[in-house]
Design a protein around this motif. Structure first.
Motif, PDB file in Angstrom:
ATOM      1  N   ALA A  48       1.058  -1.593  -0.226  1.00 19.62           N
ATOM      2  CA  ALA A  48      -0.174   0.055   0.141  1.00 19.62           C
ATOM      3  C   ALA A  48       0.781   1.351   0.329  1.00 19.62           C
ATOM      4  CB  ALA A  48      -1.088  -0.095   1.117  1.00 19.62           C
ATOM      5  N   GLY A  49       1.687   1.026   0.519  1.00 15.73           N
ATOM      6  CA  GLY A  49       2.905   1.797   0.515  1.00 15.73           C
ATOM      7  C   GLY A  49       4.224   2.212   1.634  1.00 15.73           C
ATOM      8  N   PRO A  50       4.578   3.592   2.072  1.00 16.20           N
ATOM      9  CA  PRO A  50       6.308   3.140   2.320  1.00 16.20           C
ATOM     10  C   PRO A  50       5.975   3.141   3.979  1.00 16.20           C
ATOM     11  CG  PRO A  50       5.888   5.239   1.051  1.00 16.20           C
ATOM     12  CD  PRO A  50       4.503   4.450   1.381  1.00 16.20           C
ATOM     13  N   GLN A  51       4.586   3.146   4.521  1.00 15.08           N
ATOM     14  CA  GLN A  51       4.048   2.768   5.560  1.00 15.08           C
ATOM     15  C   GLN A  51       4.127   0.854   6.062  1.00 15.08           C
ATOM     16  OE1 GLN A  51       0.837   5.226   7.275  1.00 15.08           O
ATOM     17  NE2 GLN A  51       2.257   6.374   8.651  1.00 15.08           N
ATOM     18  N   GLU A  52       3.880   0.750   4.905  1.00 14.32           N
ATOM     19  CA  GLU A  52       3.609  -0.829   4.822  1.00 14.32           C
ATOM     20  C   GLU A  52       4.659  -1.822   4.391  1.00 14.32           C
ATOM     21  OE1 GLU A  52       0.391  -3.331   4.045  1.00 14.32           O
ATOM     22  OE2 GLU A  52       0.944  -3.012   1.994  1.00 14.32           O
TER      23      GLU A  52
END
Length: 477
Positions: free
Chosen positions: A457-461
């Motif tokens: 989903a993005g950098p945090q994931e």
């Protein structure tokens, strides 16, 4: 993604409530379900369709949905053991067993369990896919005159022209065939160029799906090592001399899995070596449209610099769009084109015309260049996030090359680390990873992992996935 979750949630709630109804009894109307569960009519329709597919409800147009009657008892299981003899007896004389092992491909195709972070994916995350543009393109395509008729077997002329322009050089539309995805194009190419039992030269490491194609066709993959500048020409020449092979399959741009780009000084060497060996080069140009924002100018496809018909070129729209948008091209020059065309017709007849029309609508719309610019920036951001997280959290995993295109990183494991143990521990920790062994056609020099940064989903994931991978690494250390 949210819509899919809503559908699954409603289907589960309805599944639980079915016990309140007798077989054949009518369920509440779709409008009543919309009001009660506060979901859209589309969500209700899809949830009921899901239950119907499971055999739990029956839908009748104009009448509604009803609880299905119990299924009759299953008949006794037959004895299929005779098939073991039938499937193996004819292959006794094969030079190379034509077994089919899809495990290396399924790693990147199968969806991980809920809650597991997908570092093994081979496609863009839904948030990166141009879903709105594809839907609009498909809607416009369906209204085109003749859109549901039979297309030319070679593909729509306008789409063949678009692919030819994108390949460049002297390649013309007449030298392009439209195919149903890159995997299908590679299958057609290998079947056309090499008889069962023949050797085929492959990069080492390389894409497991191509190795599976070769082995299922009875071909013998012979590895040629790559380094950060791509395949090594001297070893390629040695392999041609030693094996008598007539085919070399390569990915000159952002190679899978290493991310290497074939160096300028090697491009002409590869073509010259193949030409002197009387061999074809199958160029799998699979991620040209997944270039990162900081990549700079890209080299042309090998096919653009090949006047002699050495290169059989494969390119696809799938990686830059959606796994279901399976439109690609095979380009070749000379008599081999007719053989490719004949095999394609025998195997698939043609690519469905609505899909070809939708591809034309998509690549001709203003949304297409906007999408390419968007994923170029997004992929760079995700690559940087994963690279940083790995260096901070798992510094003992070697990252020899940071690619400027594609969707993954290739990591070398410390000596003594078991790939299979780490892969299993990672899944228990909640992150799915791809082991390196399936990428080698012979014994690998070390353990490796391939980590995708495009399917999340993005950098945090990404940061959370690396944290979970560190937990797994500590477990098997």
């Amino acid at each position: 993604m949210q819509e899919r979750s809503s559908v699954d949630g409603l289907a589960e709630r309805l599944r639980i409530e079915l016990d309140r109804y007798s077989p054949g009894e009518k369920l509440p109307s779709s409008r009543a379900l919309v009001d009660r569960f506060r979901v859209s009519p589309v969500t209700v329709s899809r949830a009921l369709a899901q239950l119907a597919a499971e055999g739990l409800v029956v839908t009748r147009p104009g009448a509604g949905a009803f609880r299905a009657r119990p299924r009759t008892a299953a008949t006794a299981t037959g004895d299929t053991s005779w098939q073991e003899v039938a499937l193996s007896a004819d292959g006794a004389a094969d030079l190379v067993p034509r077994s089919v092992d899809a495990s290396g491909v399924l790693v990147s195709l199968a969806a991980p369990p809920p809650g597991v972070i997908e570092f093994n994916g081979g496609y863009l995350h839904p948030s990166l896919q141009p879903e709105r543009a594809m839907s609009a393109a498909l809607a416009r395509a369906g209204r085109r005159p003749g859109a549901w008729g039979r297309p030319p077997t070679e593909g729509l002329p306008e789409l063949r022209e678009w692919f030819a322009r994108n390949i460049g050089g002297a390649v013309t539309a007449a030298e392009v065939l439209i195919t149903a995805g890159g995997q299908s194009a590679l299958t057609t190419a290998l079947r056309a160029l090499a008889p069962p039992g023949a050797p085929v030269l492959v990069e080492s490491p390389t894409y497991p799906g191509m190795l599976a194609i070769a082995r299922s066709a009875g071909l013998r993959p012979v590895p040629v090592p790559v380094d950060p500048d791509g395949v090594r020409p001297a070893l390629l020449a040695d392999a041609f001399r030693a094996t008598g092979a007539r085919v070399f399959v390569c990915q000159p741009l952002f190679q899978n899995p290493t991310g290497a780009v074939l160096a300028p000084e090697r491009r002409g060497e590869v073509l010259r070596i193949a030409r002197e060996a009387g061999a074809f080069v199958v160029e799998d140009d699979f991620v040209r449209r997944l270039v990162h924002e900081d990549a700079g100018p890209l080299p042309r496809p090998l096919a653009a610099d090949d006047p002699d018909g050495v290169v059989v070129h494969v390119s696809s729209l799938t990686k830059a769009t959606s796994p279901s948008f399976r439109v690609s091209a095979l380009a070749a020059r000379g008599p081999v084109l007719e053989r490719l065309r004949a095999i394609q017709i025998v195997d698939t007849f043609f690519v469905p015309r609505p899909l070809q029309e939708a591809a034309l609508e998509l690549v001709g719309s203003p949304a297409w260049p906007r999408h390419l610019r968007s994923i170029s920036a997004e992929l760079k951001a995700r690559r940087d996030a994963m690279t940083t997280a790995l260096r901070l959290g798992l510094p003992d995993l070697a990252l020899p090359h940071i690619p400027s295109g594609g969707y993954h990183l290739w990591l070398r494991l410390p000596d003594g680390t078991a790939e299979t143990a780490l892969t299993s521990a990672a899944l228990r920790a909640g992150v799915a990873i791809t082991p390196g062994r399936p990428y080698f056609s012979a014994e690998p020099p070390a353990g490796h992992l391939r980590l995708s940064f495009a399917a999340v989903a993005g950098p945090q994931e990404i940061q959370e996935g690396v944290r979970r991978l560190r937990t797994a690494r500590e477990e098997v250390a």
